[in-house]
Each structure stands twice: as C-alpha cells, then as structure tokens.
Design a protein around this motif. Structure first.
Motif, mmCIF file in Angstrom:
data_model
loop_
_atom_site.group_PDB
_atom_site.id
_atom_site.type_symbol
_atom_site.label_atom_id
_atom_site.label_comp_id
_atom_site.label_asym_id
_atom_site.label_seq_id
_atom_site.Cartn_x
_atom_site.Cartn_y
_atom_site.Cartn_z
ATOM 1 N N LEU A 1 4.990 -10.741 -10.207
ATOM 2 C CA LEU A 1 3.935 -10.087 -9.446
ATOM 3 C C LEU A 1 3.199 -11.123 -8.612
ATOM 4 N N ALA A 2 2.820 -10.717 -7.408
ATOM 5 C CA ALA A 2 1.981 -11.559 -6.560
ATOM 6 C C ALA A 2 0.888 -10.697 -5.956
ATOM 7 N N LEU A 3 -0.171 -11.349 -5.517
ATOM 8 C CA LEU A 3 -1.273 -10.636 -4.864
ATOM 9 C C LEU A 3 -1.600 -11.377 -3.582
ATOM 10 N N THR A 4 -1.616 -10.649 -2.448
ATOM 11 C CA THR A 4 -1.826 -11.302 -1.162
ATOM 12 C C THR A 4 -2.457 -10.336 -0.180
ATOM 13 N N ILE B 1 -10.586 -5.067 12.515
ATOM 14 C CA ILE B 1 -9.329 -5.723 12.162
ATOM 15 C C ILE B 1 -9.095 -5.442 10.683
ATOM 16 N N PRO B 2 -8.132 -4.582 10.356
ATOM 17 C CA PRO B 2 -7.958 -4.182 8.948
ATOM 18 C C PRO B 2 -7.208 -5.243 8.141
ATOM 19 N N TYR B 3 -7.594 -5.368 6.884
ATOM 20 C CA TYR B 3 -6.878 -6.198 5.920
ATOM 21 C C TYR B 3 -6.473 -5.310 4.755
ATOM 22 N N ARG B 4 -5.294 -5.545 4.228
ATOM 23 C CA ARG B 4 -4.811 -4.822 3.051
ATOM 24 C C ARG B 4 -4.385 -5.852 2.020
ATOM 25 N N THR B 5 -5.122 -5.897 0.927
ATOM 26 C CA THR B 5 -4.765 -6.785 -0.171
ATOM 27 C C THR B 5 -3.893 -5.988 -1.135
#
Length: 309
Positions: A160-163, A279-283
């Motif tokens: 698993l990773a989170l970015t 400016i959207p970010y999706r983590t």
C-alpha cells in the motif's frame, strides 16, 4: 445455575413485541426438544427458559410446543417461525464474526510507502496507533519519491502507498482518501496577506516558490499561469510542500500548495489564502492491481480514514 434477575411485571403493563432471547429459546427448543438441554446451551436456568417460552407464546397468541412424554414437540407454527429466523440468526452470526475478527490482533507484515511530506507529517501517528492495536504485526515503512511509488506498488514490493500524485500506471489501482484544493501561502507581511482570494494575475512578477517538475500538479499549475498570461519569477524549485512552506516563512516568495497534510503548520509567519481557479488535489491509496488487498491492508486503510477529522 441462578435464574436471571428480572423486574416484576405489573398486570396492567402490556408488553410490546418479543425479545431476541425469546427467539433464541425457541430455536434451542426446536433443536433439542428439552427445556433442560436448551437451558444448558443458552446458559440459562430451566425456569427462565420456560418463562421465555410462555411469554413468546402469549405474544404470538399461539401454542408453539406440545408436551409429549417429557419432550417438547414443535408445532407447525413453531417450525415456520424457526425457519424464518434462520436468515436472521445467520446474519447476526456474520456480524459477530466480523466484530471478532476486528478484535483479533493482526499478524504478518504490512509494507507501506509514501512520499516525504505525507510520510513525515501524516502517517507516523497513524502507523504508531495501528501497531499498538496490533502488537504482533510488523510494519515496513519506506519513504519514496512520488514517481517511484507507482512502480513499487505495481510490482507488489509494497502492499500500500499513499500519495497526492495522480499516477498513470496499469499496475496500480487507486482508492480516494481525501479531496482538497490548492491554497496560496504568502509571508505574513506580504502585500497579499490581507487579500481574501488570490488569482493568477495577482502573482504577476512575484517571487515564486515552485515544486519540482516531477510533481503531477506542477504541469497543471504551469498551464494555468500560461493560459492567464501571467509570468511568475521562480526563485527556487523544491521537492516537498514542507520545504516550500519554510521558504515562504523565510520571506523568499509565495507558493501554491496542497494544504494536506501540512495545513496545521501553515500558521506562524504565513498567511494562507484561497486560490482561484481551483486546483484540485486527490490524496489516494495505491494498491497493486494484480491481487486483492489483504485483510491487514484493508484494516489499515479503514483506520486511516477513521482518523481524519
């Protein structure tokens, strides 16, 4: 075995419905045919079983068992009710099993990865709590550049990773954790510090602190300023939002940043303003596309989601 203590029921009180215990008694009696055996199975006294049966029969308005030679023989009504209860008790058993699984400590190894900002400013407390809850679990935690995460997860080097990058890799699948929008960080004494909203044209010629080009949001940001015809004066490119915020604090310029997970750090010496257009970010979590997530991986994802405010 002691009888269960129950408050006395006044004659003028009318009971509404029946209890789960009474339904358990019905099932036990259908399966055993004896009040003594049903009582032992349920951990009750025989009088408590008899009383529960009498209350259920009174509530349903029908006789559920015939007494024949010391045995309780279920009537057609009892068998019909018992059949209906099968799916209900099966569902209750599944719920209880899931709860027991959650209570059991997870074992094995969980291999996690994240880019520096998320790795240093968000995950440590979550990993620490997860390992406290699962003391027999080993966690391997790596800090990788954003562009290396997708390959590592695709090859199942990490579970698993989170970015907050948006990888385009056939070997990974994503599950959203949090959606945010970019903010503009300016030094506290900057001319823009009192503005309510910052737009691209407000930053014409401003000293600008930019993330490096390997960040997926960098290209989108460059295109936004190009379309607006605004020229920024980039004074430094840096690899992390944490370092960009520190350069803003030092008065080197302004920066457009994802507020997650450093919003609580953008306080002393920095003013944070909404930036438009958004400016959207999706983590997101990254998982290998080639195999299903393990129960341990899913448990960590659930715990991480639950930790969000």
């Amino acid at each position: 075995m002691q009888d269960e203590a129950e408050p006395p029921v006044r004659a003028d009180e009318r009971r509404v419905g029946f209890t789960l215990r009474e339904l358990e008694v019905l099932r036990a009696l259908v399966e055993t045919g004896k009040a003594t055996t049903a009582a032992q199975r349920l951990g009750l006294s025989q009088p408590a079983v008899s009383r529960s049966l009498a209350q259920l029969e009174a509530e349903l308005g029908r006789t559920l068992f015939a007494r024949e030679k010391g045995r309780l023989v279920p009537t057609r009504e009892a068998l019909a009710v018992n059949e209906e209860l099968g799916t209900i008790f099966a569902a209750l058993a599944r719920i209880a099993d899931r709860s027991a699984t959650k209570r059991r400590s997870l074992t094995g190894t969980l291999r996690l990865a994240a880019p520096p900002t998320i790795a240093h400013r968000f995950l440590p407390s979550r990993i620490a709590q997860f390992t406290k809850d699962n003391p027999e679990l080993e966690v391997v935690f790596d800090v990788l550049s954003s562009d290396a995460l997708a390959t590592s997860v695709a090859e199942a080097t990490h579970d698993l990773a989170l970015t907050d990058n948006s990888p385009s890799h056939d070997g990974v699948r994503t599950e959203l954790l949090l959606a945010t929008q970019a903010v503009c960080a300016v030094p506290s004494r900057h001319r823009l510090a009192d503005w309510e909203v910052i737009r691209p044209e407000d930053l014409e010629g401003e000293p600008f602190i930019s993330l490096t080009r390997r960040h997926s949001a960098r290209a989108a940001m460059d295109r936004l300023f190009e379309r607006a015809g605004v020229r920024r004066r980039i004074v430094i490119e840096t690899a992390t939002s944490v370092s960009a915020a520190e350069f803003v604090r030092e008065g080197m310029g302004v920066a457009i940043l994802n507020p997650f997970p450093i919003a609580h750090q953008l306080v002393r010496g920095i003013e944070v303003k909404p930036f438009e257009p958004a400016i959207p970010y999706r983590t997101s979590f990254l998982l290998p596309a080639s195999k299903p997530a393990s129960p341990t991986t899913l448990a960590f994802m659930e715990a991480t989601r639950a930790s969000l405010p």
